[in-house]
Design a protein around this motif. Sequence first.
Motif, PDB file in Angstrom:
ATOM      1  N   LEU A  59       5.520   5.520   6.629  1.00  0.00           N
ATOM      2  CA  LEU A  59       5.570   5.656   5.169  1.00  0.00           C
ATOM      3  C   LEU A  59       4.180   6.002   4.634  1.00  0.00           C
ATOM      4  O   LEU A  59       3.185   5.456   5.099  1.00  0.00           O
ATOM      5  CB  LEU A  59       6.020   4.340   4.519  1.00  0.00           C
ATOM      6  N   GLU A  60       4.148   6.860   3.622  1.00  0.00           N
ATOM      7  CA  GLU A  60       2.847   7.209   3.019  1.00  0.00           C
ATOM      8  C   GLU A  60       2.182   6.001   2.387  1.00  0.00           C
ATOM      9  O   GLU A  60       0.965   5.976   2.206  1.00  0.00           O
ATOM     10  CB  GLU A  60       3.033   8.322   1.988  1.00  0.00           C
ATOM     11  N   SER A  61       2.987   5.003   2.016  1.00  0.00           N
ATOM     12  CA  SER A  61       2.422   3.813   1.376  1.00  0.00           C
ATOM     13  C   SER A  61       1.689   2.904   2.371  1.00  0.00           C
ATOM     14  O   SER A  61       1.026   1.959   1.969  1.00  0.00           O
ATOM     15  CB  SER A  61       3.542   3.014   0.714  1.00  0.00           C
ATOM     16  N   HIS A  62       1.805   3.154   3.684  1.00  0.00           N
ATOM     17  CA  HIS A  62       1.091   2.317   4.657  1.00  0.00           C
ATOM     18  C   HIS A  62      -0.416   2.508   4.471  1.00  0.00           C
ATOM     19  O   HIS A  62      -0.887   3.644   4.402  1.00  0.00           O
ATOM     20  CB  HIS A  62       1.501   2.685   6.092  1.00  0.00           C
ATOM     21  N   PRO A  63      -1.183   1.392   4.397  1.00  0.00           N
ATOM     22  CA  PRO A  63      -2.624   1.508   4.123  1.00  0.00           C
ATOM     23  C   PRO A  63      -3.390   2.381   5.126  1.00  0.00           C
ATOM     24  O   PRO A  63      -4.404   2.958   4.772  1.00  0.00           O
ATOM     25  CB  PRO A  63      -3.130   0.063   4.185  1.00  0.00           C
ATOM     26  N   GLN A  64      -2.920   2.444   6.371  1.00  0.00           N
ATOM     27  CA  GLN A  64      -3.604   3.318   7.353  1.00  0.00           C
ATOM     28  C   GLN A  64      -2.710   4.482   7.785  1.00  0.00           C
ATOM     29  O   GLN A  64      -2.744   4.916   8.931  1.00  0.00           O
ATOM     30  CB  GLN A  64      -4.059   2.523   8.578  1.00  0.00           C
ATOM     31  N   HIS A  65      -1.922   4.995   6.842  1.00  0.00           N
ATOM     32  CA  HIS A  65      -0.997   6.088   7.176  1.00  0.00           C
ATOM     33  C   HIS A  65      -1.736   7.293   7.771  1.00  0.00           C
ATOM     34  O   HIS A  65      -1.264   7.917   8.716  1.00  0.00           O
ATOM     35  CB  HIS A  65      -0.222   6.513   5.921  1.00  0.00           C
ATOM     36  N   GLU A  66      -2.930   7.550   7.250  1.00  0.00           N
ATOM     37  CA  GLU A  66      -3.702   8.708   7.707  1.00  0.00           C
ATOM     38  C   GLU A  66      -4.126   8.518   9.179  1.00  0.00           C
ATOM     39  O   GLU A  66      -4.062   9.449   9.982  1.00  0.00           O
ATOM     40  CB  GLU A  66      -4.892   8.904   6.746  1.00  0.00           C
TER      41      GLU A  66
END
Length: 403
Positions: free
Chosen positions: A286-293
């Motif tokens: 999910l894009e909302s995950h703090p370490q998505h990048e």
Amino acid sequence: MLAPDSLVVHAGIGENEYLAVVPPIYQTSTFAFDCAEQGADLFAGKRDGYIYSRMGNPTVRALEDAVAALEGGHAGLACGSGMAAVHTALATLLSAGDHVICSESVYGPTCTLLETVLSRFGIESTIVDSSDLNAVQDAFRPNTTVVYIETPGNPTLAICDLEPLCKMAHERGAKVIVDNTFMTPILQQPFRWGADVVVHSLTKFLNGHADVVGGMVVVKDEDQYSLFRKSLNHLGGVLGPFDSFLVHRGIKTLSLRMQRHCESALKVATYLEQHPSVEWVRYPGLESHPQHEVAERQMAGGGGVISFELAGGIEAGRAMMNAVRLCGLAVSLGGVESLIQHPASMTHAIMGAEARHRAHITDGLVRVSVGIENPNDIIHDLDQAIAQSNSMSNTANAGEIHA
Ligand SMILES: *Cc1c(COP(=O)(O)O)cnc(C)c1O
């Protein structure tokens, strides 16, 4: 070099007398010598062969070769459980007086092993949030020899950026062990980012069928292999031939299963994220995950495990657990069947509220291992269970108000 989805089918087949397509099960404790001289040569390491199944067994070896090939490592060492693998890795690399830095969101028993068993042998440990590299840097001491990382972590799914982490550890003379259970080599290969040792619970996705408990250590070169092999032989926590056969069979569908786990988990996470009774969802995809990048760079998919917070807290969690029909109410993860668990009322209930909160285990936290069933059926089951938990926790709250 075969692609991963071909490797899962073919890795570790090895050689066998009758060219059996599947490696035979050598269900034996020991192997006879041709003569005294051959026995002496085997013990002296002057020729290859098998002596005794704690020291090596062809069926177990086939599995070890398969997992090592998938990880891009040099060799594997199959262990009787994931915890036996964690213990073997730590006990092989550590000595009295050494210090370990360990991820905060690590599998609970790993932390307990460090803090209650290895601590008695003079090994110190510091638990840090390994998604924060500054925190890791601050935790180093002159005697830090091992950094133990689980990414994504359990149950918070916090992600550690492995490449800079490994660089930081190596500059300070420490080795990095990565627990790759949640990802499997299909989704993440820690050696690519600099890890020194990879450990697995085979019990989860690698076997995938919830019928074996097992573990694996994978190492990068021959020197490490001979060190670890001797160590495992003396620690003794090896895996048996029949369990090795089952795990090896499970691995043949690993690539297909992981693809399905990722697709379905993303659907389930997206559904949960828009649900009014859900406060937040943690899923690496999910894009909302703090370490998505970091996840996008380091992982080939989000995996099959989702954590989310029910707005109704502990009562809502308990009610939801009693309302699921398709999802099994069980610990463990990574099998073909969906499993659900609510730490505050189940696995972590005895900890007490305060200790739970310190470990980031909030009252409404639910963990789902998304299986390979039709994703609509999984969503439907969660939907009806959340609806029931809402009506039950509303009734419970109403009761409190009246009382
Ligand atoms: C389950 C698990 C372990 C321990 O494995 P066992 O096979 O149960 O001993 C270690 N690490 C992670 C991430 C796990 O999920």
